[in-house]
Design an enzyme around this catalytic site. Structure first.
Site, PDB file in Angstrom:
ATOM      1  CE1 TYR A   1      -3.623   2.442   0.249  1.00  0.00           C
ATOM      2  CE2 TYR A   1      -3.092   2.742   2.574  1.00  0.00           C
ATOM      3  CZ  TYR A   1      -3.814   3.105   1.452  1.00  0.00           C
ATOM      4  OH  TYR A   1      -4.717   4.122   1.532  1.00  0.00           O
TER       5      TYR A   1
ATOM      6  CE  LYS B   1     -23.237 -18.944 -17.562  1.00  0.00           C
ATOM      7  NZ  LYS B   1     -23.382 -18.791 -19.016  1.00  0.00           N
TER       8      LYS B   1
ATOM      9  CG  ASP C   1     -28.609 -14.640 -18.226  1.00  0.00           C
ATOM     10  OD1 ASP C   1     -28.547 -15.452 -19.168  1.00  0.00           O
ATOM     11  OD2 ASP C   1     -28.458 -14.963 -17.035  1.00  0.00           O
TER      12      ASP C   1
ATOM     13  CG  ASN D   1     -32.285 -26.504 -19.656  1.00  0.00           C
ATOM     14  OD1 ASN D   1     -32.666 -27.665 -19.563  1.00  0.00           O
ATOM     15  ND2 ASN D   1     -31.030 -26.191 -19.916  1.00  0.00           N
TER      16      ASN D   1
ATOM     17  CG  ASN E   1     -23.417 -21.487 -23.194  1.00  0.00           C
ATOM     18  OD1 ASN E   1     -23.762 -22.331 -24.014  1.00  0.00           O
ATOM     19  ND2 ASN E   1     -23.915 -20.268 -23.190  1.00  0.00           N
TER      20      ASN E   1
END
Length: 387
Positions: free
Chosen positions: A37, A92, A135, A288, A319
């Site tokens: 930092y 995902k 989506d 689905n 996918n």
């Protein structure tokens, strides 16, 4: 609520989701703090100010993928909104990390105009090495992806488009081998021409399959069908779909076809439809949670090869077979575009994982450990050949 649903809720609630941020460096004393930092990071800031591209070498931006949704087209649920879309992209992100060691962060954006979404993603893009769209309904998804692909210098990928198309092509390559037909000779009808359906049609066409018929909720799509969007009409014009077919429904269009690709909704075709197809018909009923036709019914009607999107049956077209390995290869190679030739290369590599395809084995299992490295290598090889 079922016991399974209750278990799912308890699991996700216990962890407040499925993701955490983990550190790559332990701060144990002042010297560590100064390096990780302030004041140490000032060294990096000065360097990056002079050469902004160095951020990808010295910060997390070089290995972080943005998983972005507006929740307008969640599989099987439809338009559930941005917040309700988060569980999908969180899942995902988990798969990215678990299968390919890719860091991905889920982000939900309000359902604003495509131009606003494009501007939002552009404004945050410096933090990421790639953009994964998820989506987002058609046709807005086409405008968003096209603009971002042109304007950003990082890969932009829409899983509902490229991911679906890649896995369908991989399955069709092997299905054609099983039935003893040449891939490019196949006559294919695609039912459901949203994001997945249109992207799949484009990739199949690029792979040499020219006998394509597109069917949506109103019937066969032609270049002059006012009910279709501009993207659908333009591709129908490219296919040369005769105007006289405009009012044909799926029951008409399926006659004399070699393959049915369903990316639509449940129970739209029946045994009689399968029997109207050419010999050794191929059925990809990918909707689905309910398939366009139950696999058992398709088999009884004479289907030679059947694929679904469900893990309950053989040949799960999912996918998951594409996106983890694809982005692993993109980040490793520095490739900036997910173009049509790359999609073909990935599909061919994915198909090759199944050395000897059979009616019940045309795509590898989602748990096959060869999938991610094979797909990633295909991307890296494509990138090296493209230089």
């Amino acid at each position: 609520m079922t016991s399974e649903e209750d278990a799912i809720l308890r699991l996700h609630q216990a962890h407040t989701g499925m993701l955490d941020i983990k550190t790559d460096f332990d701060i144990e004393d002042r010297a560590d703090l100064q390096k990780a930092y302030t004041p140490g990071v000032a060294v990096l800031s000065r360097m990056i100010a002079e050469k902004p591209e160095l951020k990808d070498k010295f910060t997390v931006s070089g290995k972080l993928v943005a998983l972005i949704t507006d929740g307008t087209a969640v599989l099987g649920l439809g338009n559930v909104g941005p917040a309700a879309g988060l569980p999908v992209i969180e899942g995902k992100a988990l798969l990215y990390k678990d299968l390919a060691n890719i860091n991905a962060i889920p982000l939900a954006v309000d359902q604003v105009s495509p131009k606003e979404i494009i501007k939002t993603i552009k404004n945050i893009s410096l933090s990421f090495a790639g953009i994964h769209l998820e989506d987002i309904a058609a046709p807005r998804c086409f405008e968003i992806e096209n603009a971002l692909s042109e304007e950003l210098d990082i890969p932009v990928y829409h899983d509902d488009q490229e991911g679906s198309a890649i896995v369908v092509l991989a399955g069709l390559i092997n299905a054609a081998k099983v039935v003893g037909k040449k891939l490019t000779d196949l006559r294919v009808v695609i039912n459901g021409v949203g994001a997945s359906g249109l992207a799949t049609a484009r990739l199949l066409y690029a792979a040499g399959i020219k006998h394509l018929t597109l069917v949506d909720v109103h019937g066969v799509i032609t270049s002059e069908d006012y009910r279709a969007n501009d993207y659908q009409r333009l591709f129908a014009a490219k296919l040369g779909t005769p105007q006289r077919m405009e009012n044909q429904n799926i029951h008409d269009a399926i006659k004399g076809q070699d393959a049915f690709i369903g990316l639509s909704t449940g129970n739209v075709i029946n045994r009689h439809d399968v029997k109207q197809m050419n010999e050794q018909p191929i059925i990809f009923a990918l909707a689905n949670p309910h398939q366009e036709i139950a696999p058992e019914k398709a088999k009884e009607a004479g289907a030679a090869v059947i694929a679904t999107g469900s893990s309950q049956y053989p040949n799960q077209v999912n996918n998951i077979l594409a996106f983890p390995g694809l982005f692993k290869g993109l980040l490793a190679s520095g490739l900036k575009k997910v173009d049509m030739d790359l999609q073909k290369a990935v599909a061919q590599a994915l198909a090759s994982v199944v050395a000897e395809p059979t009616a019940e084995n045309i795509v590898p299992s989602v748990f096959d450990e060869r999938v991610v490295p094979t797909v990633a290598k295909a991307v890296v090889d494509y990138a090296s050949q493209s230089k």
